[in-house]
Design an enzyme around this catalytic site. Structure first.
Site, PDB file in Angstrom:
ATOM      1  N   ALA A 176       0.828  -1.220   0.000  1.00 47.32           N
ATOM      2  CA  ALA A 176       0.000   0.000   0.000  1.00 47.32           C
ATOM      3  C   ALA A 176       0.854   1.258   0.000  1.00 47.32           C
ATOM      4  O   ALA A 176       0.472   2.280   0.567  1.00 47.32           O
ATOM      5  CB  ALA A 176      -0.929  -0.019   1.220  1.00 47.32           C
ATOM      6  N   ARG A 178      -3.132   6.837 -11.347  1.00 45.11           N
ATOM      7  CA  ARG A 178      -4.300   6.894 -12.222  1.00 45.11           C
ATOM      8  C   ARG A 178      -5.550   7.445 -11.526  1.00 45.11           C
ATOM      9  O   ARG A 178      -6.551   7.740 -12.158  1.00 45.11           O
ATOM     10  CB  ARG A 178      -4.568   5.500 -12.813  1.00 45.11           C
TER      11      ARG A 178
HETATM   12  C1  UD1 Z   1       0.020  -5.590 -10.220  1.00 46.95           C
HETATM   13  C2  UD1 Z   1       0.787  -6.793 -10.777  1.00 46.95           C
HETATM   14  C3  UD1 Z   1       0.009  -7.372 -11.956  1.00 46.95           C
HETATM   15  C4  UD1 Z   1      -1.386  -7.755 -11.499  1.00 46.95           C
HETATM   16  C5  UD1 Z   1      -2.088  -6.567 -10.845  1.00 46.95           C
HETATM   17  C6  UD1 Z   1      -3.361  -7.060 -10.197  1.00 46.95           C
HETATM   18  C7  UD1 Z   1       3.174  -6.326 -10.439  1.00 46.95           C
HETATM   19  C8  UD1 Z   1       4.443  -5.908 -11.079  1.00 46.95           C
HETATM   20  N1  UD1 Z   1       2.076  -6.358 -11.215  1.00 46.95           N
HETATM   21  O1  UD1 Z   1      -0.026  -4.601 -11.245  1.00 46.95           O
HETATM   22  O2  UD1 Z   1       0.688  -8.520 -12.441  1.00 46.95           O
HETATM   23  O3  UD1 Z   1      -2.124  -8.210 -12.620  1.00 46.95           O
HETATM   24  O4  UD1 Z   1      -1.268  -6.024  -9.802  1.00 46.95           O
HETATM   25  O5  UD1 Z   1      -4.126  -6.030  -9.646  1.00 46.95           O
HETATM   26  O6  UD1 Z   1       3.154  -6.642  -9.270  1.00 46.95           O
HETATM   27  N2  UD1 Z   1       2.999  -0.784  -4.460  1.00 46.95           N
HETATM   28  C9  UD1 Z   1       3.861  -0.551  -3.413  1.00 46.95           C
HETATM   29  N3  UD1 Z   1       5.144  -0.152  -3.673  1.00 46.95           N
HETATM   30  C10 UD1 Z   1       5.604   0.012  -4.928  1.00 46.95           C
HETATM   31  C11 UD1 Z   1       4.712  -0.226  -6.000  1.00 46.95           C
HETATM   32  C12 UD1 Z   1       3.408  -0.629  -5.733  1.00 46.95           C
HETATM   33  O7  UD1 Z   1       3.495  -0.702  -2.250  1.00 46.95           O
HETATM   34  O8  UD1 Z   1       6.782   0.363  -5.073  1.00 46.95           O
HETATM   35  C13 UD1 Z   1       1.627  -1.207  -4.161  1.00 46.95           C
HETATM   36  C14 UD1 Z   1       0.587  -0.254  -4.714  1.00 46.95           C
HETATM   37  O9  UD1 Z   1       0.266   0.726  -3.755  1.00 46.95           O
HETATM   38  C15 UD1 Z   1      -0.608  -1.174  -4.991  1.00 46.95           C
HETATM   39  C16 UD1 Z   1       0.041  -2.515  -5.224  1.00 46.95           C
HETATM   40  O10 UD1 Z   1       1.378  -2.422  -4.795  1.00 46.95           O
HETATM   41  O11 UD1 Z   1      -1.475  -1.267  -3.896  1.00 46.95           O
HETATM   42  C17 UD1 Z   1       0.002  -2.908  -6.688  1.00 46.95           C
HETATM   43  O12 UD1 Z   1       0.641  -1.899  -7.439  1.00 46.95           O
HETATM   44  P1  UD1 Z   1       0.019  -1.391  -8.814  1.00 46.95           P
HETATM   45  O13 UD1 Z   1       0.892  -0.315  -9.317  1.00 46.95           O
HETATM   46  O14 UD1 Z   1      -1.407  -1.110  -8.644  1.00 46.95           O
HETATM   47  O15 UD1 Z   1       0.235  -2.700  -9.703  1.00 46.95           O
HETATM   48  P2  UD1 Z   1      -0.521  -3.087 -11.019  1.00 46.95           P
HETATM   49  O16 UD1 Z   1       0.003  -2.272 -12.142  1.00 46.95           O
HETATM   50  O17 UD1 Z   1      -1.986  -3.055 -10.797  1.00 46.95           O
HETATM   51 CA    CA Z   2      -3.309  -2.393  -9.164  1.00 47.77          CA
END
Ligand code: UD1
Ligand code: CA
Length: 467
Positions: free
Chosen positions: A12, A18
């Site tokens: 999180a 977006r």
């Molecule tokens: C991610 C998955 C994707 C999956 C999708 C499902 C990866 C690389 N991709 O993509 O395969 O289909 O979820 O919903 O994992 N976050 C952190 N720290 C970071 C980056 C992200 O805590 O450095 C958290 C975000 O706050 C979020 C979650 O990780 O809650 C997922 O990140 P997000 O950027 O939404 O990933 P997706 O592009 O949706």
């Molecule tokens: Ca996501």
């Protein structure tokens, strides 16, 4: 077999670009709860010994929201720079918060539709096959934006490819990674240590640990697409909220509540409604609201932190912080504000506002009145357009109306003032002195009546026109 200790990591830390919001994505609300809170409430029932929530963007606010869930064993871990989901998971494991857990569930914090059942299915499958990793997947009509699950000829999962890194053939795959996994903790830790940021986004992808773990066993549970829908923008948040709302209403209906039109009824998580209550279209119930048995709410009523006792009705009204007693009738078109307390069988009719006041049993405030900082005794009747003049520009003052008193229409009660038990006020009076029990107080001029006035007025007008 010794009992497995299961911990969880909730990712999180991201901003949620977006969403185009100043507020972190996981703090946005659906049906009265933050997205993060929905995820935590879904995870917790599967019996976790530890939950590490990875925070970063608006970390203090997200940490406070996580803590507000009140789960024992919940800790927050800060990811200073958001270098990707793999990096986030690594920060959580490196913190030591999950040491001692054999299995670690990793879940994105942006999946508010997750259910304990879907997580339990994942954990059961993971434990039964004794694997290094098990993914939750779903088949979607529109898989764009998601990581695709690539399977070999034997049907076994071989890797996950992110949408942005995928070749057209891989993009055509309709099975997506839901962003929820069960891992053997040590296998996960070992692979996270090897991750690089050599990806389309320059991020460390958690999904890149899957391929190297295949030798140690990787499996997948295909879940219900509706449960695994992520929220990446506000349109998806609205869709998720509508699914959550439908679930909440379904549960109420199964418990005996009549919902005339579920598509036009809005009930937040945490609201309770007893059997045989009816929710009419256009009803919004929020916060710590409770509706008692047989009560009738709406159409078009909006209740926040309000208790409605059995058999009461609230039609086309706004109530915030009100306490509505048994068989009370409110509305149409009234406004009950904090501290409005209505005893059994009381009535607040149309176009009234009530604030910080006790209205006694069977008392009536039927039309167009303002009642603020007042106590109204049992069976009293407050005539139309009565106003408690409670504010002198500096302080609020109280009005007391005794039991069975009859306050005439359009009475101004200039507080502090008391109208005694069984007392009367004359219509149109401005009452500035206490009225003793059983007395009548009238404050207005003698009526001057001028016979023939209309006739004389017409004659004067005709003379003017003729001259
Ligand atoms: C991610 C998955 C994707 C999956 C999708 C499902 C990866 C690389 N991709 O993509 O395969 O289909 O979820 O919903 O994992 N976050 C952190 N720290 C970071 C980056 C992200 O805590 O450095 C958290 C975000 O706050 C979020 C979650 O990780 O809650 C997922 O990140 P997000 O950027 O939404 O990933 P997706 O592009 O949706
Ligand atoms: Ca996501």
């Amino acid at each position: 077999m010794t009992a497995q200790r299961v911990g969880a990591v909730v990712l999180a830390a991201g901003k949620g670009t977006r969403f185009k919001s100043d507020r972190a994505k996981v703090l946005h609300q659906a049906c009265g709860r933050s997205v993060l809170r929905w995820v935590l409430e879904a995870l917790w029932p599967v019996g976790l010994s530890r939950v590490a929530v990875v925070v970063g963007h608006q970390g203090d606010d997200v940490a406070a929201e996580a803590a507000a869930a009140g789960l024992t064993g919940l800790v927050t871990v800060t990811q200073r720079d958001q270098l990707g989901t793999g990096h986030a998971a690594r920060v959580a494991l490196d913190s030591g918060a999950l040491d001692g857990c054999d299995t670690v569930v990793v879940a994105s914090g942006d999946l508010p539709l997750l259910t304990p059942g879907s997580l339990q299915a994942l954990l059961d499958e993971h434990a039964a096959a004794d694997r290094a990793a098990t993914l939750l997947t779903a088949r979607l009509d529109d898989a764009s934006g998601y990581g695709r699950v690539v399977r070999g000829d034997d049907g076994q999962v071989t890797r996950v490819v992110e949408d942005r890194d995928a070749e057209p053939a891989t993009r055509a795959i309709d099975e997506v990674n839901a962003g929820v996994y069960a891992f053997a903790r040590q296998s996960l830790a070992a692979q996270l240590a090897q991750l690089s940021a050599d990806t389309a986004q320059g991020e460390q992808y958690l999904t890149d640990v899957i391929e190297p773990l295949v030798d140690k066993g990787v499996g997948a549970v295909v879940g219900d697409a509706a449960v695994l829908q992520g929220v990446n923008d506000r349109a998806q948040l609205a869709d998720a909220a509508s699914t959550l709302r439908a679930r909440l209403l379904r549960a109420l209906m199964r418990d005996g509540v009549t919902v005339i039109d579920p598509a036009a009824t809005y009930v937040d998580a945490g609201v309770t409604v007893a059997a045989d209550a009816t929710l009419q279209p256009g009803t919004l119930l929020e916060g710590a609201t409770h509706v008692g048995a047989g009560a009738d709410i709406g159409p078009h009523s909006h209740l926040t932190d309000t208790v409605v006792a059995e058999g009461a009705s609230v039609h086309s009204s706004r109530c915030h912080g009100a306490d509505i007693g048994p068989h009370v009738s409110v509305g149409p078109h009234s406004f009950l504000r904090p501290g409005a307390r209505l005893a059994a069988h009381a009535e607040v009719g149309s176009f009234c506002e009530v604030k910080a006041s006790d209205i006694g049993e069977g008392a009536k405030v039927a039309h167009l009145s303002y009642v603020g900082d007042a106590t109204i005794g049992a069976q009293a009747n407050v005539g139309a357009a009565t106003v408690t003049v409670n504010y002198d520009g500096f302080a609020k003052h109280r009005t007391e109306i005794g039991p069975r008193a009859r306050v005439g229409s359009d009475t101004m009660l200039v507080a502090p003032v008391r109208v005694g038990a069984d007392a009367y006020t004359g219509a149109g009076s401005v009452i500035t002195h206490d009225v003793p029990d059983g007395a009548l107080a009238v404050e207005r001029n003698e009526q001057a009546t001028k016979p023939g006035y209309a006739e004389r007025k017409r004659a004067r007008a005709q003379r003017r026109e003729g001259g």
